[in-house]
Design a protein around this motif. Structure first.
Motif, PDB file in Angstrom:
ATOM      1  N   GLY A  16       0.839  -1.320   0.021  1.00 25.02           N
ATOM      2  CA  GLY A  16       0.062   0.048  -0.045  1.00 25.02           C
ATOM      3  C   GLY A  16       0.804   1.206  -0.098  1.00 25.02           C
ATOM      4  N   ASN A  17       2.058   1.029  -0.560  1.00 23.03           N
ATOM      5  CA  ASN A  17       2.921   2.254  -0.683  1.00 23.03           C
ATOM      6  C   ASN A  17       3.232   2.817  -1.854  1.00 23.03           C
ATOM      7  OD1 ASN A  17       4.548   0.064  -1.484  1.00 23.03           O
ATOM      8  ND2 ASN A  17       6.296   1.076  -1.040  1.00 23.03           N
ATOM      9  N   VAL A  18       2.402   2.728  -2.771  1.00 24.18           N
ATOM     10  CA  VAL A  18       2.691   3.268  -4.354  1.00 24.18           C
ATOM     11  C   VAL A  18       1.464   4.150  -4.556  1.00 24.18           C
ATOM     12  CG1 VAL A  18       3.165   2.761  -6.438  1.00 24.18           C
ATOM     13  CG2 VAL A  18       3.899   1.338  -5.101  1.00 24.18           C
ATOM     14  N   LEU A  19       1.812   5.243  -4.789  1.00 28.18           N
ATOM     15  CA  LEU A  19       0.634   6.129  -5.522  1.00 28.18           C
ATOM     16  C   LEU A  19       0.566   5.810  -7.151  1.00 28.18           C
ATOM     17  CD1 LEU A  19       2.491   9.378  -4.123  1.00 28.18           C
ATOM     18  CD2 LEU A  19       0.275   8.119  -3.202  1.00 28.18           C
ATOM     19  N   ARG A  20      -0.663   5.831  -7.286  1.00 30.13           N
ATOM     20  CA  ARG A  20      -1.007   5.447  -8.677  1.00 30.13           C
ATOM     21  C   ARG A  20      -1.633   6.681  -9.556  1.00 30.13           C
ATOM     22  NH1 ARG A  20      -4.164   0.214  -9.908  1.00 30.13           N
ATOM     23  NH2 ARG A  20      -5.603   0.563  -7.995  1.00 30.13           N
ATOM     24  N   ILE A  21      -0.827   7.141 -10.525  1.00 28.16           N
ATOM     25  CA  ILE A  21      -1.350   8.131 -11.139  1.00 28.16           C
ATOM     26  C   ILE A  21      -1.854   7.866 -12.710  1.00 28.16           C
ATOM     27  CG2 ILE A  21      -0.455  10.566 -12.215  1.00 28.16           C
ATOM     28  CD1 ILE A  21       1.762  10.313  -9.684  1.00 28.16           C
ATOM     29  N   ALA A  22      -3.172   8.140 -13.136  1.00 28.34           N
ATOM     30  CA  ALA A  22      -3.484   7.571 -14.250  1.00 28.34           C
ATOM     31  C   ALA A  22      -4.720   8.495 -14.678  1.00 28.34           C
ATOM     32  CB  ALA A  22      -4.197   6.095 -13.981  1.00 28.34           C
ATOM     33  N   PRO A  23      -4.436   9.688 -15.001  1.00 29.54           N
ATOM     34  CA  PRO A  23      -5.544  10.607 -15.518  1.00 29.54           C
ATOM     35  C   PRO A  23      -6.390  10.144 -16.750  1.00 29.54           C
ATOM     36  CG  PRO A  23      -3.411  11.791 -15.397  1.00 29.54           C
ATOM     37  CD  PRO A  23      -3.197  10.259 -15.323  1.00 29.54           C
ATOM     38  N   PRO A  24      -7.657  10.702 -17.226  1.00 28.67           N
ATOM     39  CA  PRO A  24      -7.800  10.562 -18.486  1.00 28.67           C
ATOM     40  C   PRO A  24      -6.913  11.067 -19.496  1.00 28.67           C
ATOM     41  CG  PRO A  24      -9.642  11.759 -17.058  1.00 28.67           C
ATOM     42  CD  PRO A  24      -8.319  11.620 -16.209  1.00 28.67           C
ATOM     43  N   LEU A  25      -7.156  10.510 -20.771  1.00 26.19           N
ATOM     44  CA  LEU A  25      -6.032  10.231 -21.535  1.00 26.19           C
ATOM     45  C   LEU A  25      -6.095  11.784 -22.342  1.00 26.19           C
ATOM     46  CD1 LEU A  25      -5.934   6.749 -23.133  1.00 26.19           C
ATOM     47  CD2 LEU A  25      -4.927   7.635 -21.276  1.00 26.19           C
ATOM     48  N   SER A  26      -7.144  12.484 -22.037  1.00 28.74           N
ATOM     49  CA  SER A  26      -7.325  13.709 -22.923  1.00 28.74           C
ATOM     50  C   SER A  26      -6.596  14.834 -21.938  1.00 28.74           C
ATOM     51  CB  SER A  26      -8.721  14.164 -23.012  1.00 28.74           C
ATOM     52  OG  SER A  26      -9.211  14.160 -21.784  1.00 28.74           O
ATOM     53  N   LEU A  27      -5.702  14.497 -20.936  1.00 30.00           N
ATOM     54  CA  LEU A  27      -5.283  15.515 -19.930  1.00 30.00           C
ATOM     55  C   LEU A  27      -4.308  16.656 -20.788  1.00 30.00           C
ATOM     56  CD1 LEU A  27      -4.445  15.863 -16.767  1.00 30.00           C
ATOM     57  CD2 LEU A  27      -2.356  15.024 -17.183  1.00 30.00           C
ATOM     58  N   THR A  28      -4.479  17.823 -20.479  1.00 31.22           N
ATOM     59  CA  THR A  28      -3.838  18.946 -21.086  1.00 31.22           C
ATOM     60  C   THR A  28      -2.452  18.957 -20.471  1.00 31.22           C
ATOM     61  OG1 THR A  28      -4.644  20.747 -19.629  1.00 31.22           O
ATOM     62  CG2 THR A  28      -5.888  19.966 -21.618  1.00 31.22           C
TER      63      THR A  28
END
Length: 444
Positions: A404-416
């Motif tokens: 439980g020590n990893v930040l997951r960063i996965a925005p929508p693919l249209s991110l500007t």
């Protein structure tokens, strides 16, 4: 925050605890309800606005409230909501045709489900029936769903609530590059060692193994991944024994990694997989999942089977509109370009903070591993501090990893680019807050 909405989250959380399971995880010390979304932003029930870097666990793939998807859902819902697979569906056939072409699997057949768990469950059914064996290979640290069979091939103990299983699962190395007995090796030697481990395991099976199931990038496991080409090297061994390769693309599919449309394409030297599973992003929030397999494998079942909800007219219409937008706007290319910028910004911040062990991933699928400062020990506490601090400043990120020590960063693919810069700035401050929290606790 308006006075009239204050306390809504606490009241709803109390009701939640009274009727939902204790093991149903929620984020934050003070869980929130999301009530509206637009583009890359969401709002909670108390009126707070957030930049969304997690997209409903990588499910809001293109954008919140994407007009094309909303219009497709409304139009189809006004005609017919449901029919089941007992009746023909032009929407399901068209979607299957598109996904079969995109999959890279020759003579492909497509079966629709409602989730990634159900898709992986179906893939395991197909593989074990086709091969006449319940022996399955999986990667350590893997996650494939919450059903009885998919828990049985999940190599991440934090998400495996029972040791009981209908399958005999054999776990091999390869999913985690920077930890474990082969972490010190260069990539070519790492691949060689993992292949040797696979061959050693196969030598001890005493029977026909049905399949290897593998995520090209381990999602819940903390966005870990092997060197490019490892799964191709595995496939060369599998092919000698007639063992099927199942690629779990529930989180990696549809261009999220930027470099490729599917995660398996980073391992394409030995050809396409036998079975591909998908879900999450294709429906942009609608419940769409499925399995693609070459016809010989898909058609191996000897008993009747249907799907009540899989490939419904509404979800298929949503997925078609979503795919049109994804491909037409080259969101895979955007994931590569903006994801590269975002990763560089995060790496720059992490280089100054010894609470971060590693920044990894590709495209808009990035992981930040948190540790006890000055050590290699995982720190779930540090990840929790970042999660809370980011939310307080208007950014939603995810969390994973076996510890439980990893930040997951996965925005929508249209991110500007501007949104990536804004999110990186908030995340940098949150990472610094985690370092300060550790210093404060040590001083006590």
């Amino acid at each position: 925050m308006a006075t009239e909405t204050a306390g809504l989250h606490e009241a709803l959380h109390a009701r939640h605890r009274a009727v939902l399971p204790d093991w149903l995880a929620t984020y934050y010390d003070r869980p929130i309800e999301l009530t509206r979304g637009e583009g890359r932003h969401v709002w909670d029930a108390e009126g707070n606005r957030y930049l969304d870097f997690f997209g409903g666990i990588l499910t809001t793939m293109t954008a919140h409230a994407l007009p094309e998807v909303t219009a497709a859902v409304v139009a189809q819902a006004g005609r017919l909501l449901h029919s089941s697979t007992l009746y023909l569906s032009s929407q399901a056939v068209e979607l299957a045709e598109r996904i079969a072409r995109l999959s890279g699997i020759p003579d492909a057949r497509v079966f629709f489900t409602t989730s990634g768990t159900e898709a992986n469950d179906t893939a395991l059914l197909l593989a074990t029936a086709y091969r006449g064996s319940n022996q399955v290979l999986a990667l350590r640290n893997s996650y494939h769903g919450r059903s009885f069979s998919t828990v049985g091939v999940t190599g991440n103990s934090a998400w495996s609530p029972t040791s009981l299983s209908p399958l005999q699962t054999l776990y091999v190395h390869g999913g985690v590059r920077s930890r474990g007995p082969y972490a010190h090796l260069a990539d070519p030697e790492f691949v060689t060692a993992c292949v040797a481990d696979l061959e050693d395991v196969l030598g001890q099976t005493g029977g026909r193994v049905a399949a290897l199931v593998a995520e090209p990038v381990q999602g819940v496991g903390g966005f870990t991944m092997p060197p490019d080409g490892l799964l191709a090297a595995f496939k060369q061994v599998l092919d000698k024994h007639g063992i099927l390769w199942i690629t779990d693309e529930v989180q990696t599919g549809w261009g999220r990694t930027g470099d490729h449309f599917w995660g398996w394409q980073a391992h394409a030297a030995a050809g396409p997989p036998d079975i591909l599973t998908f879900a999450k992003g294709v429906g942009n929030g609608m419940s769409v999942g499925g399995v693609v397999a070459r016809a010989e494998v898909m058609n191996c079942l000897a008993a009747n089977s249907i799907s009540t909800f899989g490939g419904s007219p509404v979800t298929a219409a949503a997925a078609l509109a979503n795919l049109d937008h994804l491909v037409g706007h080259d969101l895979q290319g955007n994931a590569r370009r903006v994801g590269g910028l975002l990763r560089a910004r995060i790496e720059g911040a992490a280089a100054r903070l010894d609470v971060v062990r590693e920044v990894r991933g590709r495209g808009l699928m990035l992981g930040v591993e948190m540790v006890v400062p000055g050590s290699d020990r995982p720190s779930a506490q540090a990840a929790a501090v970042v999660l809370e601090a980011a939310r307080e400043n208007g950014l939603l990120v995810g969390k994973g990893g076996r510890a439980g020590n990893v930040l997951r960063i996965a925005p929508p693919l249209s991110l500007t680019v501007a949104e990536a810069e804004e999110g990186a700035e908030i995340l940098e401050a949150a990472l610094a807050a985690a370092r300060e929290d550790y210093a404060a606790r040590v001083a006590l």
